[in-house]
Design an enzyme around this catalytic site. Structure first.
Site, PDB file in Angstrom:
ATOM      1  N   HIS A 111      42.429 -36.391  17.336  1.00  0.00           N
ATOM      2  CA  HIS A 111      41.751 -36.780  18.376  1.00  0.00           C
ATOM      3  C   HIS A 111      40.764 -36.094  19.095  1.00  0.00           C
ATOM      4  O   HIS A 111      41.077 -34.816  19.291  1.00  0.00           O
ATOM      5  CB  HIS A 111      42.702 -37.040  19.445  1.00  0.00           C
ATOM      6  CG  HIS A 111      44.018 -37.966  18.835  1.00  0.00           C
ATOM      7  ND1 HIS A 111      44.986 -37.410  18.212  1.00  0.00           N
ATOM      8  CD2 HIS A 111      44.289 -39.324  19.074  1.00  0.00           C
ATOM      9  CE1 HIS A 111      45.828 -38.395  18.066  1.00  0.00           C
ATOM     10  NE2 HIS A 111      45.405 -39.534  18.219  1.00  0.00           N
ATOM     11  N   ASP A 113      17.296 -69.542  25.876  1.00  0.00           N
ATOM     12  CA  ASP A 113      17.627 -69.615  27.386  1.00  0.00           C
ATOM     13  C   ASP A 113      16.920 -70.770  27.908  1.00  0.00           C
ATOM     14  O   ASP A 113      17.477 -71.650  28.669  1.00  0.00           O
ATOM     15  CB  ASP A 113      17.278 -68.441  28.011  1.00  0.00           C
ATOM     16  CG  ASP A 113      18.211 -67.136  27.570  1.00  0.00           C
ATOM     17  OD1 ASP A 113      17.772 -65.998  27.832  1.00  0.00           O
ATOM     18  OD2 ASP A 113      19.510 -67.660  27.329  1.00  0.00           O
ATOM     19  N   LYS A 145      44.730 -40.224  10.348  1.00  0.00           N
ATOM     20  CA  LYS A 145      44.320 -41.051  11.534  1.00  0.00           C
ATOM     21  C   LYS A 145      43.326 -39.887  12.125  1.00  0.00           C
ATOM     22  O   LYS A 145      43.680 -38.697  12.518  1.00  0.00           O
ATOM     23  CB  LYS A 145      45.437 -41.128  12.411  1.00  0.00           C
ATOM     24  CG  LYS A 145      45.014 -41.653  13.751  1.00  0.00           C
ATOM     25  CD  LYS A 145      46.007 -42.056  14.659  1.00  0.00           C
ATOM     26  CE  LYS A 145      45.488 -42.601  16.230  1.00  0.00           C
ATOM     27  NZ  LYS A 145      46.508 -42.676  17.123  1.00  0.00           N
ATOM     28  N   LYS A 172      16.274 -58.240  26.184  1.00  0.00           N
ATOM     29  CA  LYS A 172      15.414 -59.509  25.867  1.00  0.00           C
ATOM     30  C   LYS A 172      13.992 -59.196  25.569  1.00  0.00           C
ATOM     31  O   LYS A 172      13.476 -59.641  24.520  1.00  0.00           O
ATOM     32  CB  LYS A 172      15.702 -60.337  26.623  1.00  0.00           C
ATOM     33  CG  LYS A 172      17.259 -61.003  26.797  1.00  0.00           C
ATOM     34  CD  LYS A 172      17.306 -62.316  27.602  1.00  0.00           C
ATOM     35  CE  LYS A 172      18.546 -62.617  27.821  1.00  0.00           C
ATOM     36  NZ  LYS A 172      18.766 -63.912  28.610  1.00  0.00           N
TER      37      LYS A 172
END
Ligand code: NAP
Ligand code: DHK
Length: 546
Positions: free
Chosen positions: A143, A351, A170, A314
């Site tokens: 981890h 939109d 893992k 955007k």
């Protein structure tokens, strides 16, 4: 900053060795064994495949007293036993010996999986001295709560874990930016042994949903919100009901919403349900993106097929697309990006039609007489905001013959947009005293009032008295304070949810290349008002409805 690996080079396992379905594991994190057993039963009822018993979470845990009960058969689910020490992010604060003894007892009691940390794997193997029951699979885990190493370092870590003799590898890392996850996908696809590969925190979220596409052995989903065992872990219910995780495989096409923030978006709920209803092998996820260009060049595989785009990307999206629809270019904002079969990114703006048609229909619904002309023609149309949505509304209103006024926090942007559409610009404080005539239309396209700041509003109730129609692009919550107070002033109000459904409809057509049946898509959207009530036959793939 480690180099991002382009996912275009990632060959999904379909072209590699076919792999078993990715398992869904629910962590049981209760403080008492009886509650932990109840969590396991609840996880089984949810449809989980495995329950992780986090022994380090138990208060006063006594292995010889508690483990026989926790692992008694018949068990509701196969058990993954983890006893995580503090030095690896867990809560166990003691010597290795007692911890190893507890893990060994769990194996003897029939635990299907046991997790041991790489740092002590060799020591644990010596402790076990070959007495590991054949049926128990040993997961050797690592981890990293700070970052996601480079591809080379991840490869070296994988080799280290494999060298311990692990049955399952893992690797859990932490994303500092979403492109970090591409390196974990690389490891998953090329690993020749069973591997659990996840990237923690919000920017790593897609690793948890998309790991079945790249061959991950298992993914974690919490029993409920607030019971996560790692940062930004989704709930098991969302993995099953929203992301349809059981259907995700190597050929699944990936769509999603690009934004920052992005957690508030309802697009994943709506588009995943829409894909499910047409039986399309696709999944739609939230992409928390800092750098749009870097994201698009990293996830450049044809499998990353289409994107919705929201705050604050955007306008940048116009520059990142290879081609832009002329209307979107005029607006200067793209909210929909589709990867064409030739690999080119094409930008559109759904939109403006979504918002303008919603406002027109809202006005018509309040009128007794109807004309074919737009009810916006000739009206004074005030837009608050000059971002992506603001540009779309201003463009659309002008197209319909309205006289458009722009008000914005940053006046220079208001002026820039006002010059584009040929109208005046106002500061937000000027807007408070702006009421040149009655019957005006107001459209809020700022994020003011958006969850969690639901008590905020862009305009005082007093100033609202001059407006006959008020629209709010914000749709979380559905009724914002602005809409509530406008209605109290007698205005016709139009919700951003109406715009959301309409712009999503246009988007879905771009994503699938097929027309959408309006009332069916709307019915689908309305059934998702409360996702828990969305009707779905468990397990069966519903017949195409759109
Ligand atoms: P954007 O491009 O980032 O533009 C944000 C606009 O809001 C800018 O004009 C910004 O002003 C203004 N703003 C933000 N925070 C403000 C604050 N605290 N005070 C005053 N002004 C503020 O974002 P966008 O894509 O246009 O989206 C804007 C909002 O519309 C978001 O809430 C989004 O969810 C919503 N939206 C909804 C739909 C729908 O389908 N219902 C579709 C599109 C957008 P500055 O120029 O001064 O920064
Ligand atoms: C909101 C917008 O800004 C739209 O333009 C996107 C997104 C969808 C959302 O899901 O919140 O298409």
């Amino acid at each position: 900053m480690a180099a991002a690996m382009s996912v275009s080079a990632v060959v999904p396992p379909a072209a590699a060795v076919a792999r078993a379905r990715t398992l869904l594991c629910v962590p049981a994190t209760a403080r008492a064994p009886r509650e932990m057993a109840a969590e396991v039963a609840a996880a089984a009822a949810l449809g989980a495949d495995v329950a992780e018993l986090r022994l380090d979470r138990l208060s006063g845990f006594a292995p010889r007293r508690d483990l026989p009960a926790l692992l008694a058969k018949p068990r509701a689910l196969p058990a993954l036993v983890t006893y995580r020490p503090k030095w690896e992010g867990g809560e166990y604060d003691g010597d290795d010996e007692p911890r190893f003894e507890a893990l060994q007892l769990a194996m003897e009691l029939g635990a299907e999986y046991v997790d041991i940390e790489l740092k002590v794997a060799d020591k644990f193997m010596k402790f076990m001295s070959g007495k590991k029951p054949e049926k128990c699979k040993l997961i050797v885990s690592s981890h990293n709560y700070d970052n996601t190493p480079s591809a080379e370092e991840l490869g070296s870590l994988l080799a280290q874990i494999q060298a311990t003799g692990a049955d399952i590898v893992k690797i859990a890392t932490t994303a500092t930016e979403i492109v970090d996850v591409s390196r974990m996908f690389q490891i998953l696809v090329h690993c020749q042994v069973p591997i659990i590969g996840l990237v923690m925190n919000d920017r790593g979220f897609i690793s948890r949903v998309l790991c079945p596409k790249f061959g991950g052995y298992l993914t974690f989903g919490s029993l409920a919100k607030g019971k996560e065992s790692a940062p930004a872990q989704p709930t098991a219910a969302d993995l099953i009901n929203v992301y349809n995780i059981r259907q995700i495989g190597p050929d699944t096409r990936v769509f999603g919403i690009i934004g920052k923030p992005v957690g508030h978006s309802k697009s994943p709920i709506l588009h995943n349900e829409a894909f499910r209803s047409v039986g399309m092998d696709a999944v739609y996820v939230p992409f928390l993106v800092d750098d749009l260009a870097r994201f698009l060049t990293t996830y450049s595989s044809p499998d990353f097929a289409g994107f919705s785009c929201t705050i604050p990307h955007k306008e940048a999206a116009v520059r990142c697309c290879d081609e832009v629809d002329p209307i979107a270019r005029d607006i200067g904002a793209v909210n929909t990006i589709v990867r064409r079969s030739d690999g080119k990114l094409v930008g559109y703006n759904t939109d403006y039609v979504g918002a303008i048609s919603a406002i027109e229909d809202g006005i018509r619904a309040s009128q007794s007489t109807h004309s074919t002309a737009s009810p916006l023609a000739g009206r004074l149309f005030v837009v608050i905001g000059a971002g992506g949505a603001g540009k779309a509304l201003a463009y659309g209103a002008k197209e319909k013959g309205a006289r458009v006024v722009i008000a914005n926090r940053t006046f220079a942007r208001a002026q820039e947009l006002a010059n584009l559409i040929g109208g005046p610009a106002l500061t937000l404080s000027e807007l408070e005293n702006y009421h040149p005539e009655e019957g005006m239309v107001l459209a809020n396209t700022t994020a003011i009032g958006m969850h969690p700041n639901v008590n905020d509003t862009p305009l005082s109730k007093q100033a609202l008295k001059s407006y006959a129609v008020v629209f709010d692009a914000v749709y979380t919550p559905k009724e914002t304070r602005l809409l509530r107070e406008a209605a109290e002033c007698g205005a016709t109000v139009v919700s951003g949810l109406e715009m959301f459904i309409r712009q999503a409809m246009g988007q879905f057509e771009h994503f699938t290349g097929t027309p959408v049946v309006d009332n069916e898509f709307r019915a689908l959207a309305n059934s998702l008002e409360n996702p828990c009530t969305a009707k779905r036959t468990q397990g069966a793939v519903p017949k195409p409805r759109l």
